[in-house]
Design an enzyme around this catalytic site. Structure first.
Site, PDB file in Angstrom:
ATOM      1  CB  CYS A 128      57.685  14.044 -70.041  1.00 39.49           C
ATOM      2  SG  CYS A 128      56.564  15.436 -69.943  1.00 39.49           S
ATOM      3  CB  THR A 180      47.165  34.330 -88.018  1.00 43.37           C
ATOM      4  OG1 THR A 180      47.682  35.034 -89.144  1.00 43.37           O
ATOM      5  CG2 THR A 180      45.694  34.655 -87.830  1.00 43.37           C
ATOM      6  N   GLY A 238      52.713  25.824 -72.639  1.00 46.91           N
ATOM      7  CA  GLY A 238      53.697  26.020 -71.583  1.00 46.91           C
ATOM      8  C   GLY A 238      55.125  25.908 -72.096  1.00 46.91           C
ATOM      9  CD  GLN A 241      51.074  20.500 -63.158  1.00 49.97           C
ATOM     10  OE1 GLN A 241      50.008  20.474 -62.545  1.00 49.97           O
ATOM     11  NE2 GLN A 241      51.248  19.819 -64.278  1.00 49.97           N
TER      12      GLN A 241
HETATM   13  C1  LIG Z   1      52.721  20.516 -68.538  1.00 47.97           C
HETATM   14  C2  LIG Z   1      53.837  21.334 -68.019  1.00 47.97           C
HETATM   15  C3  LIG Z   1      54.629  22.112 -68.879  1.00 47.97           C
HETATM   16  C4  LIG Z   1      54.468  22.086 -70.385  1.00 47.97           C
HETATM   17  O1  LIG Z   1      53.274  22.711 -70.824  1.00 47.97           O
HETATM   18  P1  LIG Z   1      52.698  22.323 -72.278  1.00 47.97           P
HETATM   19  O2  LIG Z   1      51.560  23.265 -72.483  1.00 47.97           O
HETATM   20  O3  LIG Z   1      52.270  20.887 -72.196  1.00 47.97           O
HETATM   21  O4  LIG Z   1      53.793  22.527 -73.262  1.00 47.97           O
HETATM   22  C5  LIG Z   1      55.621  22.886 -68.319  1.00 47.97           C
HETATM   23  N1  LIG Z   1      55.823  22.907 -66.991  1.00 47.97           N
HETATM   24  C6  LIG Z   1      55.092  22.183 -66.144  1.00 47.97           C
HETATM   25  C7  LIG Z   1      55.366  22.258 -64.684  1.00 47.97           C
HETATM   26  C8  LIG Z   1      54.072  21.364 -66.625  1.00 47.97           C
HETATM   27  O5  LIG Z   1      53.367  20.630 -65.756  1.00 47.97           O
END
Ligand SMILES: *Cc1c(COP(=O)(O)O)cnc(C)c1O
Length: 396
Positions: free
Chosen positions: A325, A237, A71, A179
């Site tokens: 976080c 890759t 994400g 989410q």
């Molecule tokens: C977890 C999350 C992310 C980050 O995704 P990752 O794959 O952990 O880097 C970004 N936005 C939201 C709303 C999230 O809950």
């Protein structure tokens, strides 16, 4: 000790069917998708199949899907890649106060590159208003980025309305759907967004895999340079096993969406009902209806969320205080603060997020544990004026 995991918004376990689908790509079918020979072509087909599965979940075409490392990378790619394409006189980025750190920090970085960042406020339920967006999405805006559903309180944002405003003015629209994916219907045509970020580990695929939807014709500069992978949009890759896992997870999410929504909302409501009816001085954070079916964020007055979290952990119950976080750091959640909740109030806030493994028994055991722990902590709490009777107005 049997453990209860109520932190599915932080991450999810890999689904057994996802793991099973991935395993051959970790041994027998190990080819590089760029190779011409049989080994390579088997891997290429698997990547293509996964791209179709991801596209199908969100109503996109397969060439519009770019695989990323998660994400955070998708979000960085969307925001920085769009900003770079617009580095002429469109120097404004419109976002909100309640975005994930991946969005907020990327926008913060762009301020140092002479972009102006506007953070839209939210109401008491944690929702951005389309009217406030209409006021600031100007012709010289490079990008509008608003999350589809908030990770802390679950509030669903009016992305469709805001994307409509952006499109009318010819402005690129991105949404962080990490989410929302797998929890509510997500359709890029209906939403009218140009860019959409996804992550694997929030939907029962592994960590370190994600995808970015880029609408056909929308220009986004690459983040990572190298070979011609992913149509030169993301070099390196391909992580074939993880991509296969993400594809399978998207297929499962699509098939199970309706059942999942009904089942999780019922469990979440049971948890909410159990807490509100047995524990005094508790307030819901977020929108009572327009929120993710698996998410419950509540404030227990006169209590330190961190102590509650640790006491639950001792009983094997995993929840989150604020977002994953920021827990560990004791600063109040930026989302709750944006909703107008005072630092003292947000201190006692806990997020429960349910998922595939959650049962009624888990919910009931959690309510029972909360009654006991909250009672005990309030007796000890200097924050509490009259711990034994629940209905004292809190002192602000
Ligand atoms: C977890 C999350 C992310 C980050 O995704 P990752 O794959 O952990 O880097 C970004 N936005 C939201 C709303 C999230 O809950």
């Amino acid at each position: 000790m049997s453990r209860i995991f109520l932190d599915y918004n932080a991450t999810t376990p890999v689904h057994p069917a996802v793991l099973e689908e991935m395993l051959p790509y970790l041994h027998d079918i190990f080819g590089n998708p760029s190779s011409i020979h049989w080994f390579g072509q088997e891997a290429r087909q698997a990547v293509d199949r996964a791209r179709q599965q991801v596209a199908d979940l969100i109503g996109a075409e397969p060439p519009e899907i770019v695989f990323t490392s998660g994400g955070t990378e998708s979000i960085n790619h969307a925001i920085r890649g769009t900003a770079e394409m617009n580095s002429g006189n469109s120097r404004r980025i419109v976002t909100s106060l309640i975005e994930h750190r991946a969005v907020l920090s990327t926008c913060e970085f762009l301020k140092s590159k002479d972009f102006q960042v506007i953070h839209l406020p939210v109401d008491e339920y944690g929702a951005v208003s389309p009217e406030s967006a209409a006021d600031v999405i100007t012709d010289d805006t490079a990008l509008t980025t608003i999350m589809l559903a908030n990770n802390e309180v679950g509030t669903i944002q009016p992305v469709q309305e805001i994307a409509g405003i952006a499109r009318e003015r010819g402005i690129v629209m991105h949404t962080d759907a990490v989410q929302a994916m797998g929890k509510i219907p997500v359709d890029v045509q209906q939403l009218g967004v140009d860019l959409l970020s996804l992550s694997g580990h929030k939907v029962y695929a592994p960590k370190g895999i994600g995808a970015l939807y880029i609408r056909r014709g929308v220009k986004v500069a690459p983040l990572i340079y190298g070979g011609h992978h992913e149509r030169t949009r993301r070099a390196g890759t391909e992580n074939v096993p993880a991509i296969v896992g993400l594809g399978k997870a998207c297929e499962l999410a699509r098939k199970e969406l309706d059942n999942g929504i009904t089942r999780l909302a019922a469990l979440r409501d049971r948890l909410e009902e159990g807490i509100l009816s047995h524990i005094p001085d508790v307030q819901l954070n977020g929108h009572p209806e327009n929120r993710l079916p698996n998410t419950l964020n509540v404030n227990f007055s006169s209590i330190e969320g961190e102590s509650l979290l640790m006491n639950l952990d001792l009983l094997g119950i995993a929840v989150s205080a604020g977002s994953a976080c920021t827990s560990g750091a004791s600063e109040p959640s930026h989302v709750l603060t944006a909703m107008g909740i005072s630092p003292e109030q947000s201190q006692g806030s806990i997020r429960f997020s349910l998922g595939l493994g959650t049962t009624e028994a888990d919910v009931d055991a959690t309510v029972k544990a909360l009654i006991e722990i909250v009672g005990r902590l309030r007796e000890l709490s200097p924050l509490s004026t009259n711990p034994k009777s629940g209905n004292q107005p809190s002192e602000e």
